[in-house]
Design a protein around this motif. Structure first.
Motif, PDB file in Angstrom:
ATOM      1  N   GLY A  39       0.218  -1.022   0.253  1.00  0.00           N
ATOM      2  CA  GLY A  39      -0.368  -0.308  -0.318  1.00  0.00           C
ATOM      3  C   GLY A  39       0.681   1.647   0.158  1.00  0.00           C
ATOM      4  N   GLY A  40       1.927   1.523  -0.671  1.00  0.00           N
ATOM      5  CA  GLY A  40       2.475   2.339  -0.937  1.00  0.00           C
ATOM      6  C   GLY A  40       1.854   3.454  -2.544  1.00  0.00           C
ATOM      7  N   GLY A  41       2.594   4.441  -3.081  1.00  0.00           N
ATOM      8  CA  GLY A  41       2.327   4.721  -4.359  1.00  0.00           C
ATOM      9  C   GLY A  41       1.653   4.460  -4.818  1.00  0.00           C
ATOM     10  N   HIS A  42       2.361   3.127  -5.713  1.00  0.00           N
ATOM     11  CA  HIS A  42       2.050   2.098  -6.718  1.00  0.00           C
ATOM     12  C   HIS A  42       1.091   1.652  -6.582  1.00  0.00           C
ATOM     13  N   GLY A  43       1.234   1.046  -4.848  1.00  0.00           N
ATOM     14  CA  GLY A  43      -0.032  -0.470  -4.731  1.00  0.00           C
ATOM     15  C   GLY A  43      -1.516   0.315  -5.370  1.00  0.00           C
ATOM     16  N   LEU A  62      -3.577  -5.126  -0.139  1.00  0.00           N
ATOM     17  CA  LEU A  62      -2.555  -5.437   1.570  1.00  0.00           C
ATOM     18  C   LEU A  62      -1.463  -4.742   1.788  1.00  0.00           C
ATOM     19  N   GLU A  63      -1.547  -4.351   2.891  1.00  0.00           N
ATOM     20  CA  GLU A  63       0.201  -3.269   3.508  1.00  0.00           C
ATOM     21  C   GLU A  63       0.032  -3.822   4.802  1.00  0.00           C
ATOM     22  N   LYS A  64       1.540  -4.284   4.860  1.00  0.00           N
ATOM     23  CA  LYS A  64       2.096  -4.701   5.942  1.00  0.00           C
ATOM     24  C   LYS A  64       1.799  -3.640   6.678  1.00  0.00           C
ATOM     25  N   GLY A  65       2.287  -2.913   6.645  1.00  0.00           N
ATOM     26  CA  GLY A  65       2.003  -1.462   8.027  1.00  0.00           C
ATOM     27  C   GLY A  65       0.901  -0.631   7.976  1.00  0.00           C
ATOM     28  N   GLY A  70       5.910   3.987   3.761  1.00  0.00           N
ATOM     29  CA  GLY A  70       7.279   3.472   2.991  1.00  0.00           C
ATOM     30  C   GLY A  70       7.371   4.558   2.076  1.00  0.00           C
ATOM     31  N   ASN A  71       8.396   4.331   0.913  1.00  0.00           N
ATOM     32  CA  ASN A  71       9.289   5.076   0.516  1.00  0.00           C
ATOM     33  C   ASN A  71       8.405   6.186   0.231  1.00  0.00           C
ATOM     34  N   ILE A  72       7.158   6.542  -0.539  1.00  0.00           N
ATOM     35  CA  ILE A  72       6.267   6.847  -0.462  1.00  0.00           C
ATOM     36  C   ILE A  72       6.172   8.339   0.571  1.00  0.00           C
ATOM     37  N   GLY A  73       6.245   7.793   2.216  1.00  0.00           N
ATOM     38  CA  GLY A  73       6.179   9.216   2.697  1.00  0.00           C
ATOM     39  C   GLY A  73       7.991   9.047   3.720  1.00  0.00           C
ATOM     40  N   ARG A  74       8.423   8.780   2.097  1.00  0.00           N
ATOM     41  CA  ARG A  74      10.346   9.433   2.718  1.00  0.00           C
ATOM     42  C   ARG A  74      10.792  10.094   1.530  1.00  0.00           C
ATOM     43  N   ASN A  75      10.073  10.260   0.288  1.00  0.00           N
ATOM     44  CA  ASN A  75      10.766  10.899  -0.558  1.00  0.00           C
ATOM     45  C   ASN A  75      11.352  12.399  -0.648  1.00  0.00           C
ATOM     46  N   THR A  76      11.986  12.844  -1.845  1.00  0.00           N
ATOM     47  CA  THR A  76      12.151  13.739  -1.368  1.00  0.00           C
ATOM     48  C   THR A  76      11.591  15.074  -3.210  1.00  0.00           C
ATOM     49  N   THR A  77      10.129  14.279  -3.438  1.00  0.00           N
ATOM     50  CA  THR A  77       9.342  14.496  -4.265  1.00  0.00           C
ATOM     51  C   THR A  77       9.340  15.310  -5.274  1.00  0.00           C
ATOM     52  N   ILE A  78      10.682  14.941  -5.890  1.00  0.00           N
ATOM     53  CA  ILE A  78      10.745  15.440  -7.372  1.00  0.00           C
ATOM     54  C   ILE A  78       9.477  14.532  -8.399  1.00  0.00           C
ATOM     55  N   VAL A  79       8.989  15.348  -9.353  1.00  0.00           N
ATOM     56  CA  VAL A  79       8.534  14.592  -9.724  1.00  0.00           C
ATOM     57  C   VAL A  79       8.945  15.262 -11.401  1.00  0.00           C
ATOM     58  N   GLU A 205       0.541  -8.218   6.186  1.00  0.00           N
ATOM     59  CA  GLU A 205       1.486  -8.897   5.335  1.00  0.00           C
ATOM     60  C   GLU A 205       1.494  -9.934   4.724  1.00  0.00           C
ATOM     61  N   VAL A 206       1.746 -10.060   4.132  1.00  0.00           N
ATOM     62  CA  VAL A 206       1.428 -10.714   2.667  1.00  0.00           C
ATOM     63  C   VAL A 206       2.207 -12.384   2.846  1.00  0.00           C
ATOM     64  N   THR A 207       2.955 -13.190   3.776  1.00  0.00           N
ATOM     65  CA  THR A 207       4.460 -14.282   4.031  1.00  0.00           C
ATOM     66  C   THR A 207       3.976 -15.031   3.162  1.00  0.00           C
ATOM     67  N   CYS A 363      14.212   2.219  -7.929  1.00  0.00           N
ATOM     68  CA  CYS A 363      15.577   2.550  -8.209  1.00  0.00           C
ATOM     69  C   CYS A 363      15.246   3.997  -7.134  1.00  0.00           C
ATOM     70  N   TYR A 364      15.886   4.577  -7.053  1.00  0.00           N
ATOM     71  CA  TYR A 364      15.984   6.169  -6.168  1.00  0.00           C
ATOM     72  C   TYR A 364      14.853   6.975  -6.490  1.00  0.00           C
ATOM     73  N   GLY A 365      14.194   6.509  -8.539  1.00  0.00           N
ATOM     74  CA  GLY A 365      12.901   7.134  -8.587  1.00  0.00           C
ATOM     75  C   GLY A 365      11.797   7.200  -8.835  1.00  0.00           C
ATOM     76  N   GLY A 366      11.412   6.640  -8.381  1.00  0.00           N
ATOM     77  CA  GLY A 366       9.843   5.345  -8.110  1.00  0.00           C
ATOM     78  C   GLY A 366       8.897   6.867  -7.894  1.00  0.00           C
ATOM     79  N   PHE A 367       9.203   7.772  -7.098  1.00  0.00           N
ATOM     80  CA  PHE A 367       8.193   8.555  -6.933  1.00  0.00           C
ATOM     81  C   PHE A 367       7.100   9.722  -8.366  1.00  0.00           C
ATOM     82  N   LYS A 368       7.805  10.059  -8.864  1.00  0.00           N
ATOM     83  CA  LYS A 368       7.350  10.590 -10.052  1.00  0.00           C
ATOM     84  C   LYS A 368       6.743   9.948 -11.377  1.00  0.00           C
ATOM     85  N   ALA A 369       7.814   8.542 -10.661  1.00  0.00           N
ATOM     86  CA  ALA A 369       5.975   7.178 -12.104  1.00  0.00           C
ATOM     87  C   ALA A 369       4.782   6.759 -11.269  1.00  0.00           C
TER      88      ALA A 369
END
Ligand code: FAD
Lengths: 416, 96
Positions: A39-43, A62-65, A70-79, A205-207, A363-369
């Motif tokens: 359940g991040g940005g992409h999901g 299904l989101e484990k937290g 996850g990274n959607i809440g941690r990135n530097t938001t460049i698009v 969490e998917v196990t 990688c380090y560039g999935g927010f813009k995607a």
């Protein structure tokens, strides 16, 4: 939960007692047509487009937290859409076009701000490379402008133009690039998916996967078994750990990336600037904090934090480009784990397991995607054919030799 | 991170660059049957474990030796380091 001006006034007068959570908190059903793991940005974007654009409402995420932790809440938001290769650039330009209409699309304020990104040029060779990149961008329908020194001086007079080692000679500007509020992007997609009937299931969490005769039947989770017609995995830095439960080894290493934010300052940097002689980029948030980052950590990690050598490197690059920031105090730094692929480009594809689909390697560039990743993954899940802009993002491209290697660095993730 | 160099003692990891999984020492035989598949696996696929990981570090700003470092990817704790040439020799003897 919906908002209106009338509602805001009414709640103000009645003590704000009527606001409800933005989405439901349902228990998992026994089965769904499509289950999205992560359940991040992409999901969340995938679920949103599946339900709203591709008319597939029997979907669960299904989101484990918690959603967006996850990274959607941690990135530097460049698009941005300033890539080079034909396998990538049309995808990112498709994404930027979705960003431009996103707030209208999901009716939520994502604070999308097209403040422009400027990549600095420090040498003649770099100008040639950026001219080529700019032309590739134009060919894909994106915007790009090559600026000379005077134009860069005009935009950002405070840069270190006459640095003896890295003098600034110009820049490549994409005006339509910018930043967006990362959390609001997750929330907007989540709310839109929930309103369309998608079950967003947290702390789940998917196990493992239930696979019979090479076909996926459902997923084992910490909240019980959930049956599924199809399963789409979008778990970013956890990609290899989740997919190994389906017996897959992937061309991916997990590595850490840090980001930093300073104390709030008066408005000074109104766009995004990247250093061309080292790895450093900076923008200023609407609250005034300078948001900046640099290189990945270079070694495998699941620790969600980085080490001091990269901190030092980022600060040195920042001081070389923009000495004025030396007086600003750093408030916070943090890290996230990214799925670095062997060519630095993502994967949106079927897998050898029937009914199991993979969205990863950002990688380090999935927010813009995020919007395009969700849209095209939904397209693949709904129609079983890749969207035209993702036809190169195949999982088997490594085996076939059709890499999408923007930097030409070869099969070493920490060089991308 | 501090790497316990077998010849030079504890060294700051900043003196090193990292190449990745130490499985790269076991290069497949290019003339054997199935070499194509073996090289795909060798070059591109990784276990990427959460836990102990054996990896190749190069002492670029030191004695220019290659080391095999055992490190925990969950905590960044380094549990040991040996010369990659020793590991490679053991591999070759094991194969012979
Ligand atoms: C410091 C930093 C800065 C960045 N800056 C930028 C930038 O400026 N521009 C840009 O484009 N990109 C940037 N990125 C990259 C971008 O953030 C990621 O590529 C992108 O967010 C990944 O997709 P996601 O949002 O779906 O990931 P996430 O938000 O990480 O979503 C994955 C979700 O899967 C869940 N999950 C994992 N395992 C399981 C499981 N077994 N079961 C259920 N759920 C599971 C996780 O809990 C998580 O919520 C940055 C990344 C970092 C770390």
């Amino acid at each position: 939960m919906r908002f209106s001006g009338f509602r805001v006034v009414k709640e103000a007068l009645t003590g704000h007692k009527g606001w409800k959570p933005l989405w439901r908190d349902p228990d998992p059903q026994p089965a769904y047509d499509i289950v999205i793991v992560g359940g991040g940005g992409h999901g969340l974007a995938t679920a949103y487009y599946l339900a709203n654009t591709f008319d597939k409402p029997r979907v669960a995420v299904l989101e484990k937290g918690w959603l967006g932790g996850g990274n959607i809440g941690r990135n530097t938001t460049i698009v941005r859409s300033n890539y080079l290769l034909p396998g990538n650039q049309p995808f990112y330009e498709f994404s930027l076009k979705l960003w431009e209409g996103l707030e209208q699309e999901f009716n939520f304020n994502a604070m999308m701000s097209q403040r422009g990104i400027l990549n600095l040029i420090h040498s003649d060779a770099q100008r040639d490379a950026y001219r080529r990149r700019g032309n590739a961008m134009l060919l894909s329908g994106a915007d790009a402008e090559l600026l000379d020194l005077a134009a860069v001086r005009d935009m950002y007079p405070f840069l270190n133009f006459d640095n003896a080692r890295f003098p600034i000679r110009g820049g490549l500007l994409q005006r339509r690039a910018g930043t967006a509020r990362h959390d609001a992007v997750a929330w907007g997609f989540a709310r839109g998916a929930d309103l369309a009937g998608v079950d967003l299931i947290q702390n789940c969490e998917v196990t493992g996967f239930r696979i019979e005769n090479g076909t996926v039947k459902g997923v084992e989770t910490t909240r019980g078994y959930v049956g599924a017609g199809k399963v789409g995995v979008a778990v970013a830095g956890s990609t290899t750990r989740v997919m190994e439960k389906a017996g897959l080894r992937l061309p991916i290493e997990s590595q850490g990336l840090q980001a930093f934010v300073s104390e709030g300052l008066k408005p000074a940097i109104d766009g995004v600037i990247t250093f061309g002689a080292g790895h450093f980029y900076i923008s200023q948030s609407d609250k005034g904090g300078l948001v900046f980052g640099g290189d990945i950590e270079s070694y495998n990690s699941y620790a969600q934090r980085g080490n001091l050598p990269v901190v030092e490197d980022v600060m040195e690059c920042g001081m070389a480009m923009l000495p004025g920031i030396g007086r600003a105090r750093v408030l916070r730094s943090w890290g996230g784990i990214m799925d670095m692929t062997m060519d630095g480009s993502p994967i949106i594809d079927r897998t050898p397991v029937q009914g199991l689909y993979l969205n990863g390697g950002w990688c380090y560039g999935g927010f813009k995607a995020t919007p395009a990743s969700g849209y095209t993954f939904a397209h693949l899940l709904a129609t079983d054919t890749p969207h035209p802009v993702t036809t190169a993002m195949r999982l088997d491209r490594f085996e076939r030799g059709h890499l999408i290697d923007e930097k030409g660095a070869g099969a070493q993730p920490n060089l991308h | 991170m501090i790497i316990p160099h077998p010849l030079l003692g504890p060294r700051d990891s900043q003196e090193f660059t990292i190449m990745g999984d130490a499985k790269l020492l076991a290069r497949p035989d290019g003339l054997a049957d199935g070499a194509e598949a073996a090289f795909f696996d060798y070059l591109y696929l990784r276990d990427n474990p959460a836990g102990l990981h054996r990896e190749l570090w190069y002492h670029e700003q030191g004695d220019r030796s290659w080391l095999v470092v055992t490190r925990d990817t969950l905590t960044h704790e380094i549990l040991g380091a040996e010369l990659a040439s020793d590991v490679a020799r053991r591999l070759a003897e094991g194969a012979a």
